[in-house]
Scaffold this motif. Structure first.
Motif, mmCIF file in Angstrom:
data_model
loop_
_atom_site.group_PDB
_atom_site.id
_atom_site.type_symbol
_atom_site.label_atom_id
_atom_site.label_comp_id
_atom_site.label_asym_id
_atom_site.label_seq_id
_atom_site.Cartn_x
_atom_site.Cartn_y
_atom_site.Cartn_z
ATOM 1 N N VAL A 8 63.647 53.658 26.540
ATOM 2 C CA VAL A 8 63.068 55.064 26.250
ATOM 3 C C VAL A 8 61.851 54.533 25.218
ATOM 4 C CG1 VAL A 8 63.227 57.177 25.045
ATOM 5 C CG2 VAL A 8 65.160 56.432 26.378
ATOM 6 N N VAL A 9 60.667 54.864 25.801
ATOM 7 C CA VAL A 9 59.226 54.548 25.051
ATOM 8 C C VAL A 9 58.894 55.610 24.179
ATOM 9 C CG1 VAL A 9 56.975 53.569 25.375
ATOM 10 C CG2 VAL A 9 58.665 52.948 26.845
ATOM 11 N N GLY A 10 59.181 55.728 23.293
ATOM 12 C CA GLY A 10 58.571 56.780 22.010
ATOM 13 C C GLY A 10 59.838 57.254 21.576
ATOM 14 N N GLY A 11 59.748 57.701 20.059
ATOM 15 C CA GLY A 11 60.852 58.173 19.392
ATOM 16 C C GLY A 11 60.633 59.483 18.752
ATOM 17 N N GLY A 12 59.819 60.171 19.439
ATOM 18 C CA GLY A 12 59.639 61.697 19.182
ATOM 19 C C GLY A 12 60.931 62.388 19.406
ATOM 20 N N ALA A 42 48.451 61.268 13.329
ATOM 21 C CA ALA A 42 49.193 62.608 12.845
ATOM 22 C C ALA A 42 50.479 62.318 11.948
ATOM 23 C CB ALA A 42 49.640 63.482 13.944
ATOM 24 N N HIS A 43 51.216 61.042 12.276
ATOM 25 C CA HIS A 43 52.758 60.986 11.676
ATOM 26 C C HIS A 43 52.435 60.478 10.452
ATOM 27 C CE1 HIS A 43 53.742 61.220 16.010
ATOM 28 N NE2 HIS A 43 54.905 61.386 15.455
ATOM 29 N N GLN A 44 53.442 60.992 9.455
ATOM 30 C CA GLN A 44 53.378 60.428 7.859
ATOM 31 C C GLN A 44 54.485 59.776 7.826
ATOM 32 O OE1 GLN A 44 50.921 61.511 6.086
ATOM 33 N NE2 GLN A 44 50.192 62.446 7.986
ATOM 34 N N THR A 45 55.328 59.376 8.637
ATOM 35 C CA THR A 45 56.668 58.579 8.229
ATOM 36 C C THR A 45 57.105 57.866 9.460
ATOM 37 O OG1 THR A 45 58.497 60.024 9.173
ATOM 38 C CG2 THR A 45 57.413 60.825 6.937
ATOM 39 N N ASP A 46 58.217 57.000 9.448
ATOM 40 C CA ASP A 46 58.657 56.151 10.455
ATOM 41 C C ASP A 46 59.821 56.640 11.162
ATOM 42 O OD1 ASP A 46 60.623 55.834 8.531
ATOM 43 O OD2 ASP A 46 60.259 53.455 8.499
ATOM 44 N N LYS A 47 60.198 58.099 10.505
ATOM 45 C CA LYS A 47 61.546 58.691 10.931
ATOM 46 C C LYS A 47 61.278 59.005 12.501
ATOM 47 C CE LYS A 47 63.919 59.197 7.089
ATOM 48 N NZ LYS A 47 63.061 58.195 6.072
ATOM 49 N N LEU A 48 62.323 59.084 13.443
ATOM 50 C CA LEU A 48 62.358 59.368 14.630
ATOM 51 C C LEU A 48 62.368 61.234 14.478
ATOM 52 C CD1 LEU A 48 65.008 56.993 15.790
ATOM 53 C CD2 LEU A 48 62.611 56.890 16.117
ATOM 54 N N ALA A 49 61.905 61.443 15.862
ATOM 55 C CA ALA A 49 61.565 63.106 15.872
ATOM 56 C C ALA A 49 61.043 63.646 14.760
ATOM 57 C CB ALA A 49 63.162 63.785 16.090
ATOM 58 N N GLU A 50 60.020 63.058 14.143
ATOM 59 C CA GLU A 50 59.238 63.720 13.015
ATOM 60 C C GLU A 50 58.598 64.712 13.416
ATOM 61 O OE1 GLU A 50 55.120 62.646 10.401
ATOM 62 O OE2 GLU A 50 56.411 61.081 11.064
ATOM 63 N N GLU A 101 61.766 67.367 6.757
ATOM 64 C CA GLU A 101 62.338 66.068 6.203
ATOM 65 C C GLU A 101 63.845 65.703 6.623
ATOM 66 O OE1 GLU A 101 61.060 65.087 2.258
ATOM 67 O OE2 GLU A 101 58.932 65.297 2.697
ATOM 68 N N GLY A 102 64.765 66.798 6.086
ATOM 69 C CA GLY A 102 66.184 66.806 6.347
ATOM 70 C C GLY A 102 66.334 66.652 7.916
ATOM 71 N N PHE A 103 65.545 67.489 8.525
ATOM 72 C CA PHE A 103 65.824 67.356 10.212
ATOM 73 C C PHE A 103 65.640 66.006 10.949
ATOM 74 C CE2 PHE A 103 63.451 67.576 14.246
ATOM 75 C CZ PHE A 103 64.425 67.922 15.102
ATOM 76 N N SER A 104 64.488 65.561 10.453
ATOM 77 C CA SER A 104 64.030 64.142 11.205
ATOM 78 C C SER A 104 65.007 63.316 10.619
ATOM 79 C CB SER A 104 62.716 63.719 10.905
ATOM 80 O OG SER A 104 62.321 63.847 9.493
ATOM 81 N N ALA A 105 65.435 63.186 9.208
ATOM 82 C CA ALA A 105 66.294 62.259 8.824
ATOM 83 C C ALA A 105 67.611 62.262 9.441
ATOM 84 C CB ALA A 105 66.435 62.441 7.268
#
Length: 466
Positions: A8-12, A42-50, A101-105
């Motif tokens: 899977v290419v992309g961790g959104g 646009a992204h601020q973190t390295d979390k998945l589903a940010e 933040e809680g969601f993507s974490a």
């Protein structure tokens, strides 16, 4: 025998949901996420589903809202996005809003903890390697330049867009046909032999002048620095055309030539707004040439001054912003595979859907299709009577091709689902009003969809057990 992984290419949201569905089916999966090795504007973190914009998943009412129905269907299919959203919701009335933040974490933690999921922090710079025989591309609206270029080379010129030039779309049943009428310019027949392919809304000179004034004064959306969007003469925002001269629109998309008002044949309209059928069901009609930067509130206020659209219900409002999406109706099959290279599936916003939930929903289906293929247990897409099936139907075949640029991203809405006929009277014999009929129709569509998704899930489960 070891099962080869799916890539899977992309961790959104779409990639995360696809990976979860694959792993839950018992198939190993590798998520390739380029952040933090390569960031995006646009992204601020390295979390998945940010979540990079709003924190809202919109209305959560399955009986009265199409996106709420999509929520309900996804919950029935074990969506990690919906489960994490439910677990981290914040007060938002009838909408589902989340602590971003809680969601993507939470999504990141669950994916990393799954024994069949590997996360590789790397950019896939170009088409995936040929040895990856089962791939989902879920790179979203900010697909990296290298991958965009590779997709463009594979699909051909004109099959990949880098910005949205979106005109509003109106539900047919909300157009006042006592004012508007069906006719093509000069009664010219189209490819299907239809000489009345457009709905026409007439304007007097006074109405047109007031409309131009409103366009010029209306509040506009501003582009962010990183999403500067070029204007092309073929898709100028209507307010930009109006700025070029008060008569520009009347000699452009609102020209009244070749048309006769069937309700008032002796009166020549000063200007005409045309709507063209947008989906195969004929339930949605787009406002021709009305791409716009107007803010949504201004759009509804101004466009409802158009005769025949005073009570218009919009399935989608207009916009112009940076995006990357493919011409899915031409390029993808019903399993979301690229016809030119079936080892590649596409999911999320890159397929031409709008919204967090819609992106995750297409990821969910892509994941299930890919896993079923790997396990040699192919499944059919959900029926078009479901919100999930309607989304797939729209992006792979429900759109009416009206030439270059005619396919544009869309949210889930009732116009994508086959309509149902509501009862004319209530149980007590009372004749139903228009609002009651609409409310009942939405509930009936929801009940049908939830029953049909249950049947689809049951059939897929039985197949998997064989």
């Amino acid at each position: 025998m070891t099962t080869a992984p799916i890539h899977v290419v992309g961790g959104g949201l779409a990639g995360s949901e696809a990976a979860w569905q694959i792993a839950q089916a018992g198939v190993p999966v590798v998520i390739h996420e380029m952040r933090p090795v390569r960031g995006t504007p646009a992204h601020q973190t390295d979390k998945l589903a940010e979540l990079v914009c709003s924190n809202s998943f919109r209305a959560d009412d399955w009986a009265g809202n199409a996106v709420g129905l999509l929520h309900a269907e996804m919950r029935k299919l074990g969506s990690i996005i919906m489960a994490s959203g439910d677990a981290h919701q914040v007060p938002a009335g009838g909408a589902l809003a989340v602590d971003r933040e809680g969601f993507s974490a939470a999504v990141t933690e669950r994916l990393l903890a799954h024994p069949l999921i590997t996360v590789a922090r790397e950019e896939v710079a170009g088409l995936p390697p040929v040895e990856w025989d089962n791939v989902i591309v879920a790179t979203g609206p900010l697909t990296s330049p290298a991958l965009s270029e590779a997709i463009l080379e594979l699909t051909g010129e004109g099959q990949l867009a880098f910005f949205d030039a979106i005109a509003p779309i109106v539900h047919l049943e909300s157009i006042d046909m006592d004012v508007a009428w069906r006719q093509s310019r000069y009664d010219k027949e189209g490819p299907g032999g239809d000489a009345a392919a457009y709905i026409n809304c007439p304007m007097t000179r006074e109405q047109y002048d007031a409309f131009i004034d409103a366009l010029l004064a209306g509040e506009k959306s501003e582009f962010k620095d990183w999403e500067q969007v070029p204007y092309f003469d073929g898709c100028l925002p209507i307010e930009v055309m109006a700025e070029r001269g008060r008569e520009t629109l009347r000699h452009g998309p609102m020209k009244p030539v070749g048309l006769t008002n069937l309700h008032k044949p002796d009166e020549k309209p000063w200007a005409v707004v045309q709507l063209r059928q947008d989906n195969a069901l004929g339930t949605l009609w787009n406002m021709v040439g009305f791409q716009t930067k107007l803010k949504h509130g201004a759009q509804t206020e101004i466009f409802r001054t158009i005769p025949g659209l005073e009570k218009a219900v919009f399935a989608r409002l207009g916009g112009l912003h940076r995006n990357t999406f493919i011409n899915s109706p031409r390029l993808l099959d019903r399993q979301l595979r690229m016809k030119a290279q079936p080892r590649l599936r596409f999911a999320g916003q890159v397929t031409g859907v709008e919204g967090y939930v819609e992106s995750a929903a297409v990821g969910l289906l892509a994941g299930r299709f890919a896993a079923a293929e790997r396990l040699v247990r192919p499944i059919e897409p959900p029926p078009v009577t479901t919100a999930l099936g309607a989304l797939i139907g729209h992006i792979t075949g429900g759109h009416l091709d009206a030439g270059a640029g005619s396919f544009q991203p869309m949210n889930i809405n009732y116009g994508l689902l086959p309509p149902v006929a509501p009862p004319k009277r209530a149980e007590d014999g009372r004749r139903l009003g228009a609002k009651e009929k609409t409310r009942i129709k939405k509930r009936l569509v929801g009940e049908r969809a939830l029953a049909d998704i249950e049947t689809w899930v049951g059939g897929a489960s039985a197949l998997a057990a064989e």
